[in-house]
Scaffold this motif. Structure first.
Motif: not given
Length: 265
Positions: A86-89, A184-189
């Motif tokens: 995932d290049p930009v999560d 949430g923070r809108h990014a699983a990473g």
């Protein structure tokens, strides 16, 4: 493990960070209805793919490559080993100039995630996990503390965007049992590390694209938490269109209690 971490940081420095809060006109595109991509995503994925193949020459299943050719994701089921990228999560955060984004990769063998990397460029933080060898942040071992308090004090995130109306109404009713529910923070990473480090106690995801969830699920489980389907089966990365629903929690006992509350059982 160290070389993959270096590859992600290098790709971010070359293709992603120079465009943070500096995307030019025409560098943001819609790849599907409601789904955006940037030139940073595409360039970083090409860099990571090439360098991972040099390290271990197995298929690379990247988010942007699969967007162009969905059949590539079948390598998760047909190949003995696969890189997931995932290049930009958190692309929407990246476009908006918010620092909550990550560059991620994982190694899948025989359908099971065996190694994972999450690089957060904004804070120069690297999370890694290796099956049976633990979870780490910048070289420091991570261990998630089990939940001791009552659910009324627990803090969770429920990702409801892809929920059907019936499940959404059920969850809206049942989440009142918890102390705080965040969107949430809108990014699983970012969200998986938050749970691993104690900022969250549980997360419910519905859509589970493999490049989003393979890295964080291994990170959480190697720190002592649980990432499992709603029937209790451990998470394994699947091609898009597979099973929905994933509950992540601080420890096995709290996972069971949270599932019971959320599903009303």
């Amino acid at each position: 493990m160290d070389r993959v971490a270096e590859i992600l940081a290098e790709a971010a420095a070359e293709a992603v960070e120079p465009r943070f809060r500096a995307l030019a006109a025409g560098e943001v595109m819609e790849k599907a209805p409601g789904e955006v991509v940037t030139v940073a995503d595409r360039e970083a994925e090409l860099i990571i793919e090439r360098r991972l193949r040099e390290l271990l020459p197995v298929p690379v299943v990247g988010e942007e490559a699969v967007a162009a050719d969905p059949a590539l994701a079948q390598a998760l089921h047909s190949e003995p080993a696969v890189w997931l990228v995932d290049p930009v999560d958190g692309t929407s955060n990246f476009i908006a100039g918010r620092p909550e984004y990550a560059v991620m990769a994982s190694l899948v063998r025989s359908g099971q995630t065996v190694a994972a990397w999450i690089w957060q460029p904004a804070t120069a933080t690297c999370y890694t996990a290796e099956l049976g060898a633990g979870a780490w942040r910048n070289g420091h071992r991570l261990t998630r503390t089990p939940l001791a308090d009552e659910p009324a004090k627990w803090r969770g995130t429920v990702k409801s965007r892809f929920l059907d109306p019936v499940h959404r109404r059920l969850l809206e009713t049942n989440t009142t049992a918890f102390g705080e529910i965040t969107p949430g923070r809108h990014a699983a990473g970012v969200e998986y590390p938050d749970l691993t480090e104690g900022a969250l106690d549980f997360i419910l995801y519905w859509r589970t694209l493999p490049w989003d969830h393979a890295p964080g699920s291994l990170l959480v489980s190697e720190a002592g938490g649980v990432s499992a389907r709603l029937d209790g089966s451990p998470y394994r990365p699947e091609a898009p269109g597979g099973e929905d629903g994933l509950l992540v929690a601080a420890d096995p006992e709290s996972w069971e209690r949270i599932r019971g509350i959320l599903l009303g059982c």
